[in-house]
Design a protein around this motif. Structure first.
Motif, PDB file in Angstrom:
ATOM      1  N   VAL A 164       0.848  -1.184   0.000  1.00 14.99           N
ATOM      2  CA  VAL A 164       0.000   0.000   0.000  1.00 14.99           C
ATOM      3  C   VAL A 164       0.893   1.247   0.000  1.00 14.99           C
ATOM      4  CG1 VAL A 164      -1.698   1.323   1.314  1.00 14.99           C
ATOM      5  CG2 VAL A 164      -1.931  -1.164   1.120  1.00 14.99           C
ATOM      6  N   GLY A 165       0.566   2.184  -0.876  1.00 15.63           N
ATOM      7  CA  GLY A 165       1.349   3.405  -1.006  1.00 15.63           C
ATOM      8  C   GLY A 165       2.391   3.362  -2.109  1.00 15.63           C
ATOM      9  N   ASP A 166       2.676   2.173  -2.637  1.00 13.29           N
ATOM     10  CA  ASP A 166       3.666   2.044  -3.706  1.00 13.29           C
ATOM     11  C   ASP A 166       3.155   2.631  -5.014  1.00 13.29           C
ATOM     12  OD1 ASP A 166       5.184  -1.226  -2.960  1.00 13.29           O
ATOM     13  OD2 ASP A 166       5.437   0.761  -2.038  1.00 13.29           O
ATOM     14  N   ARG A 167       4.103   3.040  -5.826  1.00 15.71           N
ATOM     15  CA  ARG A 167       3.804   3.428  -7.207  1.00 15.71           C
ATOM     16  C   ARG A 167       3.956   2.173  -8.069  1.00 15.71           C
ATOM     17  NH1 ARG A 167       3.976   8.321  -9.996  1.00 15.71           N
ATOM     18  NH2 ARG A 167       4.501   8.207 -12.223  1.00 15.71           N
ATOM     19  N   VAL A 168       2.933   1.884  -8.863  1.00 13.18           N
ATOM     20  CA  VAL A 168       2.919   0.658  -9.659  1.00 13.18           C
ATOM     21  C   VAL A 168       2.784   1.020 -11.139  1.00 13.18           C
ATOM     22  CG1 VAL A 168       1.538  -1.396 -10.205  1.00 13.18           C
ATOM     23  CG2 VAL A 168       1.988  -0.795  -7.813  1.00 13.18           C
ATOM     24  N   THR A 169       3.576   0.357 -11.956  1.00  9.85           N
ATOM     25  CA  THR A 169       3.530   0.578 -13.394  1.00  9.85           C
ATOM     26  C   THR A 169       3.367  -0.746 -14.127  1.00  9.85           C
ATOM     27  OG1 THR A 169       4.916   2.547 -13.235  1.00  9.85           O
ATOM     28  CG2 THR A 169       4.760   1.500 -15.394  1.00  9.85           C
ATOM     29  N   ILE A 170       2.415  -0.787 -15.028  1.00 12.12           N
ATOM     30  CA  ILE A 170       2.149  -1.962 -15.862  1.00 12.12           C
ATOM     31  C   ILE A 170       2.299  -1.526 -17.316  1.00 12.12           C
ATOM     32  CG2 ILE A 170       0.400  -3.653 -16.548  1.00 12.12           C
ATOM     33  CD1 ILE A 170      -0.874  -3.184 -13.738  1.00 12.12           C
ATOM     34  N   THR A 171       2.954  -2.348 -18.112  1.00 13.46           N
ATOM     35  CA  THR A 171       3.143  -1.985 -19.507  1.00 13.46           C
ATOM     36  C   THR A 171       2.385  -2.923 -20.440  1.00 13.46           C
ATOM     37  OG1 THR A 171       5.143  -3.302 -19.736  1.00 13.46           O
ATOM     38  CG2 THR A 171       5.406  -1.038 -19.008  1.00 13.46           C
ATOM     39  N   CYS A 172       2.063  -2.403 -21.599  1.00 16.95           N
ATOM     40  CA  CYS A 172       1.310  -3.140 -22.610  1.00 16.95           C
ATOM     41  C   CYS A 172       1.907  -2.780 -23.968  1.00 16.95           C
ATOM     42  CB  CYS A 172      -0.162  -2.745 -22.543  1.00 16.95           C
ATOM     43  SG  CYS A 172      -1.232  -3.523 -23.775  1.00 16.95           S
ATOM     44  N   ARG A 173       2.194  -3.795 -24.754  1.00 21.07           N
ATOM     45  CA  ARG A 173       2.777  -3.571 -26.074  1.00 21.07           C
ATOM     46  C   ARG A 173       1.885  -4.203 -27.141  1.00 21.07           C
ATOM     47  NH1 ARG A 173       9.064  -4.176 -26.879  1.00 21.07           N
ATOM     48  NH2 ARG A 173       8.835  -2.056 -26.073  1.00 21.07           N
ATOM     49  N   ALA A 174       1.609  -3.446 -28.189  1.00 15.08           N
ATOM     50  CA  ALA A 174       0.815  -3.947 -29.307  1.00 15.08           C
ATOM     51  C   ALA A 174       1.730  -4.456 -30.414  1.00 15.08           C
ATOM     52  CB  ALA A 174      -0.082  -2.838 -29.841  1.00 15.08           C
ATOM     53  N   SER A 175       1.243  -5.432 -31.161  1.00 11.86           N
ATOM     54  CA  SER A 175       2.051  -6.039 -32.221  1.00 11.86           C
ATOM     55  C   SER A 175       2.150  -5.138 -33.459  1.00 11.86           C
ATOM     56  CB  SER A 175       1.471  -7.401 -32.617  1.00 11.86           C
ATOM     57  OG  SER A 175       0.143  -7.263 -33.085  1.00 11.86           O
ATOM     58  N   GLN A 176       1.320  -4.114 -33.511  1.00 10.59           N
ATOM     59  CA  GLN A 176       1.421  -3.100 -34.551  1.00 10.59           C
ATOM     60  C   GLN A 176       0.909  -1.791 -33.974  1.00 10.59           C
ATOM     61  OE1 GLN A 176      -1.636  -5.079 -37.216  1.00 10.59           O
ATOM     62  NE2 GLN A 176      -2.351  -2.955 -37.400  1.00 10.59           N
ATOM     63  N   SER A 177       1.146  -0.702 -34.665  1.00  6.33           N
ATOM     64  CA  SER A 177       0.706   0.587 -34.149  1.00  6.33           C
ATOM     65  C   SER A 177      -0.819   0.644 -34.044  1.00  6.33           C
ATOM     66  CB  SER A 177       1.192   1.708 -35.067  1.00  6.33           C
ATOM     67  OG  SER A 177       0.699   2.951 -34.588  1.00  6.33           O
ATOM     68  N   ILE A 178      -1.276   1.104 -32.881  1.00  5.24           N
ATOM     69  CA  ILE A 178      -2.718   1.254 -32.664  1.00  5.24           C
ATOM     70  C   ILE A 178      -3.055   2.688 -32.267  1.00  5.24           C
ATOM     71  CG2 ILE A 178      -3.147  -1.186 -32.099  1.00  5.24           C
ATOM     72  CD1 ILE A 178      -3.142  -0.373 -29.111  1.00  5.24           C
ATOM     73  N   SER A 179      -2.152   3.618 -32.594  1.00  7.62           N
ATOM     74  CA  SER A 179      -2.351   5.021 -32.219  1.00  7.62           C
ATOM     75  C   SER A 179      -2.611   5.090 -30.716  1.00  7.62           C
ATOM     76  CB  SER A 179      -3.490   5.611 -33.048  1.00  7.62           C
ATOM     77  OG  SER A 179      -3.652   6.990 -32.767  1.00  7.62           O
ATOM     78  N   THR A 180      -3.732   5.671 -30.326  1.00  7.74           N
ATOM     79  CA  THR A 180      -4.082   5.697 -28.887  1.00  7.74           C
ATOM     80  C   THR A 180      -5.363   4.923 -28.620  1.00  7.74           C
ATOM     81  OG1 THR A 180      -5.199   7.824 -29.172  1.00  7.74           O
ATOM     82  CG2 THR A 180      -2.891   7.884 -28.439  1.00  7.74           C
ATOM     83  N   TYR A 181      -5.639   3.926 -29.463  1.00  7.45           N
ATOM     84  CA  TYR A 181      -6.839   3.111 -29.290  1.00  7.45           C
ATOM     85  C   TYR A 181      -6.583   2.007 -28.261  1.00  7.45           C
ATOM     86  CZ  TYR A 181      -8.777   5.547 -33.285  1.00  7.45           C
ATOM     87  OH  TYR A 181      -9.250   6.514 -34.126  1.00  7.45           O
ATOM     88  N   LEU A 182      -6.350   2.417 -27.035  1.00 10.77           N
ATOM     89  CA  LEU A 182      -5.945   1.488 -25.990  1.00 10.77           C
ATOM     90  C   LEU A 182      -6.728   1.791 -24.724  1.00 10.77           C
ATOM     91  CD1 LEU A 182      -3.924   0.833 -23.379  1.00 10.77           C
ATOM     92  CD2 LEU A 182      -4.015  -0.827 -25.241  1.00 10.77           C
ATOM     93  N   ASN A 183      -7.329   0.764 -24.156  1.00  7.22           N
ATOM     94  CA  ASN A 183      -8.108   0.895 -22.927  1.00  7.22           C
ATOM     95  C   ASN A 183      -7.510   0.021 -21.839  1.00  7.22           C
ATOM     96  OD1 ASN A 183     -10.021   2.446 -24.446  1.00  7.22           O
ATOM     97  ND2 ASN A 183     -10.947   0.538 -25.149  1.00  7.22           N
ATOM     98  N   TRP A 184      -7.723   0.413 -20.603  1.00  8.24           N
ATOM     99  CA  TRP A 184      -7.286  -0.373 -19.447  1.00  8.24           C
ATOM    100  C   TRP A 184      -8.489  -0.720 -18.578  1.00  8.24           C
ATOM    101  CZ3 TRP A 184      -2.440  -2.230 -18.787  1.00  8.24           C
ATOM    102  CH2 TRP A 184      -1.381  -1.606 -19.468  1.00  8.24           C
ATOM    103  N   TYR A 185      -8.500  -1.954 -18.080  1.00 10.67           N
ATOM    104  CA  TYR A 185      -9.588  -2.448 -17.230  1.00 10.67           C
ATOM    105  C   TYR A 185      -9.015  -3.010 -15.930  1.00 10.67           C
ATOM    106  CZ  TYR A 185     -12.341  -2.238 -21.467  1.00 10.67           C
ATOM    107  OH  TYR A 185     -12.976  -1.796 -22.604  1.00 10.67           O
ATOM    108  N   GLN A 186      -9.837  -2.939 -14.909  1.00  8.76           N
ATOM    109  CA  GLN A 186      -9.545  -3.579 -13.633  1.00  8.76           C
ATOM    110  C   GLN A 186     -10.590  -4.665 -13.410  1.00  8.76           C
ATOM    111  OE1 GLN A 186     -11.070  -1.771  -9.923  1.00  8.76           O
ATOM    112  NE2 GLN A 186      -8.934  -1.583  -9.293  1.00  8.76           N
ATOM    113  N   GLN A 187     -10.148  -5.832 -12.969  1.00  5.64           N
ATOM    114  CA  GLN A 187     -11.101  -6.899 -12.665  1.00  5.64           C
ATOM    115  C   GLN A 187     -10.788  -7.516 -11.308  1.00  5.64           C
ATOM    116  OE1 GLN A 187     -11.163 -10.535 -15.051  1.00  5.64           O
ATOM    117  NE2 GLN A 187     -13.395 -10.621 -14.905  1.00  5.64           N
TER     118      GLN A 187
END
Lengths: 108, 113
Positions: free
Chosen positions: A15-38
Protein backbone atom coordinates in the motif's frame (compact mmCIF):
# COMPACT_ATOMS: atom_id res chain seq x y z
CA UNK A 1 -4.87 -10.01 -35.63
CA UNK A 2 -3.35 -7.46 -33.31
CA UNK A 3 -1.62 -9.11 -30.34
CA UNK A 4 -1.37 -7.37 -26.99
CA UNK A 5 1.42 -8.29 -24.56
CA UNK A 6 1.43 -7.12 -20.96
CA UNK A 7 4.25 -7.15 -18.46
CA UNK A 8 4.72 -8.21 -15.83
CA UNK A 9 2.16 -11.01 -15.57
CA UNK A 10 2.06 -10.46 -11.82
CA UNK A 11 3.62 -8.20 -9.23
CA UNK A 12 3.69 -7.80 -5.48
CA UNK A 13 3.44 -4.33 -4.01
CA UNK A 14 2.64 -2.56 -0.77
CA UNK A 15 0.00 0.00 0.00
CA UNK A 16 1.35 3.41 -1.01
CA UNK A 17 3.67 2.04 -3.71
CA UNK A 18 3.80 3.43 -7.21
CA UNK A 19 2.92 0.66 -9.66
CA UNK A 20 3.53 0.58 -13.39
CA UNK A 21 2.15 -1.96 -15.86
CA UNK A 22 3.14 -1.99 -19.51
CA UNK A 23 1.31 -3.14 -22.61
CA UNK A 24 2.78 -3.57 -26.07
CA UNK A 25 0.81 -3.95 -29.31
CA UNK A 26 2.05 -6.04 -32.22
CA UNK A 27 1.42 -3.10 -34.55
CA UNK A 28 0.71 0.59 -34.15
CA UNK A 29 -2.72 1.25 -32.66
CA UNK A 30 -2.35 5.02 -32.22
CA UNK A 31 -4.08 5.70 -28.89
CA UNK A 32 -6.84 3.11 -29.29
CA UNK A 33 -5.94 1.49 -25.99
CA UNK A 34 -8.11 0.90 -22.93
CA UNK A 35 -7.29 -0.37 -19.45
CA UNK A 36 -9.59 -2.45 -17.23
CA UNK A 37 -9.55 -3.58 -13.63
CA UNK A 38 -11.10 -6.90 -12.66
CA UNK A 39 -11.70 -8.27 -9.20
CA UNK A 40 -12.51 -11.94 -8.54
CA UNK A 41 -16.03 -12.91 -9.53
CA UNK A 42 -16.76 -9.50 -11.02
CA UNK A 43 -17.01 -8.09 -14.52
CA UNK A 44 -14.14 -5.91 -15.73
CA UNK A 45 -14.32 -2.19 -15.02
CA UNK A 46 -13.09 0.39 -17.51
CA UNK A 47 -10.40 2.65 -15.99
CA UNK A 48 -8.72 4.41 -18.89
CA UNK A 49 -9.81 4.89 -22.50
CA UNK A 50 -8.00 6.40 -25.45
CA UNK A 51 -4.69 5.52 -23.75
CA UNK A 52 -4.83 8.39 -21.26
CA UNK A 53 -8.41 9.53 -20.57
CA UNK A 54 -9.75 8.70 -17.13
CA UNK A 55 -13.20 7.09 -17.12
CA UNK A 56 -15.75 8.99 -15.05
CA UNK A 57 -15.66 8.02 -11.39
CA UNK A 58 -12.19 6.45 -11.49
CA UNK A 59 -9.75 7.83 -8.89
CA UNK A 60 -7.07 10.19 -10.16
CA UNK A 61 -4.29 7.95 -8.84
CA UNK A 62 -4.81 5.93 -12.01
CA UNK A 63 -3.21 7.29 -15.17
CA UNK A 64 -2.35 6.01 -18.61
CA UNK A 65 0.15 7.04 -21.24
CA UNK A 66 1.59 5.96 -24.55
CA UNK A 67 0.82 5.80 -28.23
CA UNK A 68 1.72 3.65 -31.19
CA UNK A 69 2.79 0.31 -29.75
CA UNK A 70 3.86 1.01 -26.16
CA UNK A 71 1.53 1.93 -23.32
CA UNK A 72 1.67 2.26 -19.55
CA UNK A 73 -0.84 2.15 -16.71
CA UNK A 74 0.37 3.79 -13.52
CA UNK A 75 -1.14 3.70 -10.06
CA UNK A 76 0.52 6.55 -8.20
CA UNK A 77 -0.16 5.33 -4.66
CA UNK A 78 -1.55 1.82 -4.38
CA UNK A 79 -4.62 1.48 -2.19
CA UNK A 80 -6.03 -1.70 -0.62
CA UNK A 81 -8.94 -1.72 -3.06
CA UNK A 82 -6.54 -1.68 -6.04
CA UNK A 83 -5.40 -5.25 -5.58
CA UNK A 84 -6.88 -6.85 -8.69
CA UNK A 85 -6.01 -7.98 -12.20
CA UNK A 86 -5.49 -5.35 -14.87
CA UNK A 87 -6.00 -5.82 -18.61
CA UNK A 88 -5.17 -3.70 -21.60
CA UNK A 89 -7.36 -3.90 -24.69
CA UNK A 90 -6.95 -2.49 -28.17
CA UNK A 91 -9.92 -0.91 -29.92
CA UNK A 92 -8.01 0.01 -33.09
CA UNK A 93 -9.49 -2.84 -35.10
CA UNK A 94 -13.06 -2.07 -34.00
CA UNK A 95 -15.19 -4.08 -33.59
CA UNK A 96 -12.57 -6.86 -33.40
CA UNK A 97 -10.88 -6.25 -30.10
CA UNK A 98 -8.11 -8.10 -28.28
CA UNK A 99 -7.04 -8.08 -24.66
CA UNK A 100 -3.66 -8.45 -23.06
CA UNK A 101 -3.15 -11.52 -20.89
CA UNK A 102 -3.53 -9.58 -17.67
CA UNK A 103 -1.36 -8.39 -14.78
CA UNK A 104 -2.26 -9.54 -11.28
CA UNK A 105 -1.39 -7.02 -8.57
CA UNK A 106 -0.94 -8.76 -5.23
CA UNK A 107 -0.23 -7.61 -1.70
CA UNK A 108 3.42 -7.81 -0.64
CA UNK B 1 -29.48 3.52 -15.55
CA UNK B 2 -27.95 1.16 -18.07
CA UNK B 3 -28.33 -2.49 -17.07
CA UNK B 4 -27.47 -5.74 -18.77
CA UNK B 5 -28.97 -8.81 -17.13
CA UNK B 6 -27.83 -12.22 -18.31
CA UNK B 7 -29.44 -15.63 -18.08
CA UNK B 8 -28.43 -18.13 -15.45
CA UNK B 9 -25.69 -20.73 -15.25
CA UNK B 10 -25.76 -23.69 -17.61
CA UNK B 11 -24.26 -27.18 -17.53
CA UNK B 12 -23.89 -28.85 -20.90
CA UNK B 13 -22.43 -32.06 -22.27
CA UNK B 14 -19.71 -32.04 -24.93
CA UNK B 15 -21.19 -31.61 -28.38
CA UNK B 16 -24.28 -29.79 -27.13
CA UNK B 17 -25.23 -26.15 -27.70
CA UNK B 18 -25.84 -23.29 -25.30
CA UNK B 19 -27.70 -20.02 -25.78
CA UNK B 20 -27.03 -17.18 -23.36
CA UNK B 21 -29.30 -14.15 -23.20
CA UNK B 22 -28.52 -10.56 -22.25
CA UNK B 23 -31.48 -8.27 -21.57
CA UNK B 24 -30.71 -4.56 -21.85
CA UNK B 25 -32.49 -1.67 -20.18
CA UNK B 26 -31.92 2.01 -19.51
CA UNK B 27 -30.96 3.02 -23.04
CA UNK B 28 -32.12 2.79 -26.63
CA UNK B 29 -31.14 -0.77 -27.50
CA UNK B 30 -30.81 -0.23 -31.25
CA UNK B 31 -28.35 2.65 -30.80
CA UNK B 32 -25.50 0.44 -29.61
CA UNK B 33 -23.79 -2.82 -30.40
CA UNK B 34 -23.36 -5.68 -27.97
CA UNK B 35 -20.00 -7.34 -27.41
CA UNK B 36 -19.51 -10.83 -26.01
CA UNK B 37 -16.41 -11.69 -23.99
CA UNK B 38 -15.59 -14.93 -22.20
CA UNK B 39 -13.20 -15.89 -19.44
CA UNK B 40 -12.13 -19.45 -18.76
CA UNK B 41 -11.44 -20.34 -15.10
CA UNK B 42 -8.28 -18.59 -13.92
CA UNK B 43 -7.62 -17.22 -17.40
CA UNK B 44 -7.78 -13.86 -19.16
CA UNK B 45 -10.47 -12.15 -21.18
CA UNK B 46 -11.25 -13.36 -24.69
CA UNK B 47 -13.23 -11.24 -27.16
CA UNK B 48 -15.80 -13.45 -28.88
CA UNK B 49 -17.59 -11.08 -31.17
CA UNK B 50 -19.91 -8.16 -31.64
CA UNK B 51 -23.37 -7.57 -33.01
CA UNK B 52 -25.01 -4.36 -34.10
CA UNK B 53 -28.41 -4.06 -32.44
CA UNK B 54 -29.33 -1.61 -35.19
CA UNK B 55 -28.99 -3.87 -38.23
CA UNK B 56 -27.79 -7.23 -36.95
CA UNK B 57 -24.34 -7.01 -38.52
CA UNK B 58 -21.90 -9.31 -36.78
CA UNK B 59 -18.15 -9.75 -36.40
CA UNK B 60 -16.90 -12.98 -34.81
CA UNK B 61 -13.53 -14.02 -33.49
CA UNK B 62 -11.79 -16.18 -36.06
CA UNK B 63 -11.33 -19.10 -33.68
CA UNK B 64 -15.11 -19.28 -33.10
CA UNK B 65 -16.27 -18.83 -36.69
CA UNK B 66 -18.76 -21.55 -37.59
CA UNK B 67 -19.63 -22.38 -33.98
CA UNK B 68 -20.98 -19.08 -32.68
CA UNK B 69 -24.06 -17.08 -33.65
CA UNK B 70 -25.04 -13.75 -32.13
CA UNK B 71 -28.54 -12.38 -32.58
CA UNK B 72 -30.77 -9.70 -31.14
CA UNK B 73 -34.49 -9.33 -30.49
CA UNK B 74 -35.25 -5.63 -30.65
CA UNK B 75 -38.82 -6.16 -29.41
CA UNK B 76 -37.45 -7.28 -26.03
CA UNK B 77 -34.08 -5.45 -26.10
CA UNK B 78 -32.32 -8.77 -25.70
CA UNK B 79 -29.11 -10.04 -27.24
CA UNK B 80 -28.30 -13.73 -27.58
CA UNK B 81 -25.09 -15.70 -28.00
CA UNK B 82 -25.34 -19.31 -29.14
CA UNK B 83 -22.28 -21.56 -29.09
CA UNK B 84 -22.50 -25.01 -30.70
CA UNK B 85 -20.44 -28.19 -30.60
CA UNK B 86 -19.34 -27.41 -27.07
CA UNK B 87 -16.01 -28.69 -25.80
CA UNK B 88 -14.56 -28.80 -22.31
CA UNK B 89 -12.40 -25.77 -23.09
CA UNK B 90 -15.55 -23.73 -23.70
CA UNK B 91 -16.13 -23.84 -19.94
CA UNK B 92 -16.06 -20.17 -18.99
CA UNK B 93 -17.94 -17.18 -17.71
CA UNK B 94 -19.59 -15.45 -20.65
CA UNK B 95 -20.18 -11.70 -20.48
CA UNK B 96 -22.17 -9.34 -22.65
CA UNK B 97 -21.16 -5.70 -22.68
CA UNK B 98 -22.13 -2.39 -24.20
CA UNK B 99 -19.18 -0.27 -25.27
CA UNK B 100 -17.14 -2.39 -22.84
CA UNK B 101 -18.26 0.15 -20.25
CA UNK B 102 -21.49 -1.50 -19.14
CA UNK B 103 -21.28 -5.23 -18.50
CA UNK B 104 -23.66 -8.03 -17.65
CA UNK B 105 -23.11 -10.01 -14.48
CA UNK B 106 -21.71 -12.98 -16.38
CA UNK B 107 -23.08 -16.46 -17.09
CA UNK B 108 -21.10 -19.54 -16.13
CA UNK B 109 -21.26 -22.25 -18.77
CA UNK B 110 -19.80 -25.58 -17.70
CA UNK B 111 -19.14 -28.25 -20.30
CA UNK B 112 -18.70 -31.65 -18.73
CA UNK B 113 -19.62 -35.22 -19.47
Amino acid sequence: DIQMTQSPSSLSASVGDRVTITCRASQSISTYLNWYQQKPGKAPKLLIYGASSLQSGVPSRFSGSGSGTDFTLTISSLQPEDFATYYCQQSYSTPSWTFGQGTKVEIK
Amino acid sequence: QVQLVQSGAEVKKPGASVKVSCKASGYTFTSYGVTWVRQAPGQGLEWMGWISAYNGNTNYAQNLQGRVTMTTDTSTSTAYMELRSLRSDDTAVYYCARDLIFWGQGTLVTVSS
